[in-house]
Every structure is written in C-alpha cells, then in structure tokens.
Enzyme design. Structure first.
Site, PDB file in Angstrom:
ATOM      1  N   GLU A   1      -6.869   7.670   1.655  1.00 53.38           N
ATOM      2  CA  GLU A   1      -7.606   6.433   1.428  1.00 53.38           C
ATOM      3  C   GLU A   1      -8.252   5.909   2.706  1.00 53.38           C
ATOM      4  OE1 GLU A   1      -6.782   1.956  -0.360  1.00 53.38           O
ATOM      5  OE2 GLU A   1      -5.628   3.647  -1.093  1.00 53.38           O
TER       6      GLU A   1
ATOM      7  N   ARG B   1     -11.210   2.539  -6.068  1.00 52.48           N
ATOM      8  CA  ARG B   1     -11.196   2.673  -4.610  1.00 52.48           C
ATOM      9  C   ARG B   1     -12.503   3.274  -4.084  1.00 52.48           C
ATOM     10  NH1 ARG B   1      -7.972   0.015  -6.134  1.00 52.48           N
ATOM     11  NH2 ARG B   1      -5.727  -0.042  -5.770  1.00 52.48           N
TER      12      ARG B   1
ATOM     13  N   SER C   1      -1.229   2.089   1.696  1.00 52.70           N
ATOM     14  CA  SER C   1      -1.220   3.336   0.923  1.00 52.70           C
ATOM     15  C   SER C   1      -2.137   4.358   1.596  1.00 52.70           C
ATOM     16  CB  SER C   1      -1.693   3.074  -0.500  1.00 52.70           C
ATOM     17  OG  SER C   1      -0.836   2.156  -1.146  1.00 52.70           O
TER      18      SER C   1
END
Length: 351
Positions: A343, A160, A239
């Site tokens: 995130e 990520r 998420s």
C-alpha cells in the site's frame, strides 16, 4: 518558503526511514506549493511530494531532486460542507468534525497523515472511505500548468485507488472538499462488524459520533495503528499490504489452497467487492502463512499488535524493511497463490 539542502527525510515519515533529499522545500501556502512545483518542472528536476509521510517508503540513498513538504493549513466548515488544506493533520480534522456534531468521517479517526493524501489512496478504515464524502478535490495539474477542480466522479475512486494514484506525476492536491451529514450528533450507519460488535449494536445502527470515534481510536491503538513515538509498533505505515481482490475463479482456486493447507473446514474472510469479485483479508493470509505478530529477528519486524503492519524497531534501514516485506509477500504466495500488493508508495526502491 523554507529551503534546506542535503536534508534528512526520515523524520518526515512515520517509518522514520530513508536517506536525504538533495533539496527540501517546505511550503505553507497553496501559492508556495505551486511555485515550488513549477520551479522543479521548469528545471527538469525530479520532484517528491511529502505530506504527513504516513504512506511513504524512501530508499536508503534518499532522493536526488527536490522534496516538497506540504505544510499548508486551513479548516473551513460551512454547515455540512468541509474544506481542508492539503497540509492539515487528518486525525485532528476528523476530531473537529465530530466536535461539530457531524457524521461521515468519524470512523477514519486516528489515521496518520495529512488531508491531501486521503483522496490519493481513497483512505478507508472501519467501514468508511473518504470517497463516500469527498465532493471535490482542488489540485495543481502539472501537465496543464494550472489549478483544476475535480469532481468526485472525476477522481476515479476505487478500493485504495484514485486518478491521483494512477497518474502520480500529474496532480498535486491542494484542497479537499467534503459533504458531511448532520444526524443530530449521531454517527453514519456503522458498516464494520468489529466496530458494531465492540459497541454492542447491529451493523447499520447509529451511535453518537463521538462514541464511534473514541471506539475506533481504541481499536486502532490496540493494533498499534495510532502514532506514538515511544511505541515501535507505530513506527510503520499502518497496513503495509492491501486486501486482495480476487475474481470468483481466483477465489475458488484460493479456497482450494486454503483447505489443502488448513483443512476442509477452513474458511477465509470474504467480502463482496463488485460483480464477480471477492475481497479477502491480507492480515488473515499473512498470519495463516506463518508470519505471526512480532515475526522477525532483525531491526524490521511485524508489529506485535497486528500482522498487517511492518515496523521499524528503531535501528532498521529501508532495505531491512523491504527484505521483510518480500519475505512475507513471497511466503503468502507460496502458501495460497495470492500476491500481496504494498500500500505505501515507494521512492527509489521497489518491492
């Protein structure tokens, strides 16, 4: 190139949150994107890049500067080589590659947002990451004042993360190039246990790519991870927290906390994440810390379908959302000693 003033930004995000921008520019070509970026940089005006808005949390006060909405289009498939303009809808592009019988991104179906955002986050799900198939990223380098082409290695991909995320004010992604696989209409080898289990096959097996895509879409929809304007469980950024990556020593301490709290037989999810590193599940942590599906009593709550998604139930503000995120983050840390990291990108606010 369209230009609006005091323009609302909430409709450009999947959270449907955030105040207005002083100026909103919508660019439909690479040249327009570059011109808008240069104009803002030359004038010393703060610049906010918006693609699909699926990974963005904008403060209630909005953005004092120029918001640039990248709405470029372009889907080029030459054999197994795919090039996408930054503004292309990602989920639609995945569907087109599957229809062409190619494998490599079929398990990334249903992920909202634009193609240009995928290398920034190194978007991944259900056992695939875009870094496995990206060959090059064409971007405007604001520091050098020129268009550059970065190889996969130069993108600095990790979980990520990427060079683009590390230097958010330097590069503006214009185009993304991929190398896909012709496996006779079959998918890439399935890596994610849930996907393989749902399909009744073993990890590492291949299935028709269209079947893999359809299965992933169904799994995502069941967790509220496929956009639906009528379903507030999808008014989210997917998420909200990344899965924590711990050193072996940190994982041992974490495991001790887990067993103290949940009993000697409790075993949290654990996946190899490189030498001396272990990845565990943010969703598991959130749930075991007491933040179950549907948690919350205000206008921002945890999704009723998935503990990892924080949602706007229709009347939330960004501060409502952040208050919930802080409660979850702090509760998980108190329970297990692990600090969750958001995130989505925050604008004008912080967790």
């Amino acid at each position: 190139m369209q230009e609006l003033h005091d323009a609302p930004l909430a409709p450009l995000t999947t959270f449907r949150l955030g105040g207005p921008a002083t100026r909103l520019v919508t660019a439909t070509t690479d040249d327009e994107v570059i011109a808008a970026v240069r104009a803002a940089d030359d004038a010393g005006i703060p610049l906010l890049i918006i693609g699909g808005g699926s990974n963005l949390v904008i403060g209630d006060k909005g953005f004092d500067g120029t918001a640039l909405h990248i709405a470029t289009s372009g889907f080029t498939l030459d054999g197994m080589a795919l090039e996408l303009a930054a503004g292309e809808n990602w989920s639609d592009a995945v569907a087109r590659t599957v229809e062409a019988g190619l494998a490599g991104i079929e398990c990334l179906a249903g992920i909202p947002g634009s193609a240009g955002a995928t290398p920034i986050q190194n978007v991944g799900a259900y056992g695939q990451e875009v870094s496995a198939t990206i060959t090059e990223v064409v971007a405007y380098d604001r520091r050098a004042g020129e268009t550059v082409t970065l190889t996969n290695e130069e993108c600095g991909f990790s979980y990520r993360h990427s060079r683009f995320k590390q230097h958010p004010d330097r590069f503006v992604v214009l185009r993304v190039r991929f190398a896909l696989e012709d496996a006779g209409g079959l998918s890439a080898p399935l890596k994610y246990p849930e996907t393989a289990r749902t399909l009744g096959v073993e990890a590492g097996d291949r299935v028709p790519a269209a079947v893999a895509r359809k299965t992933v879409l169904a799994l995502r929809a069941g967790k509220g991870m496929v956009l639906d304007a009528d379903d507030h469980d999808t008014w989210s950024a997917g998420s909200f927290f990344t899965n924590p990556i711990l050193t072996d020593a940190e994982y041992a301490a974490f495991l001790e906390r887990v067993r103290d709290r949940l009993g000697p037989d409790a075993v949290p999810p654990a996946f190899p994440a490189g030498d001396g590193l272990v990845k565990t599940s943010a969703a598991w942590l959130i749930d075991r810390a007491g933040f179950t599906k549907g948690y919350g009593s205000g206008p921002a709550r945890i999704s009723t379908k998935h503990t990892l998604a924080l949602t706007n139930r229709g009347a939330a503000t960004t501060e409502d959302l952040l208050a919930l995120a802080r409660e979850v983050r702090d509760g998980v840390h108190a329970a297990f000693g692990v600090t969750l990291v958001n995130e989505p990108v925050t604008v004008g606010v912080s967790l």
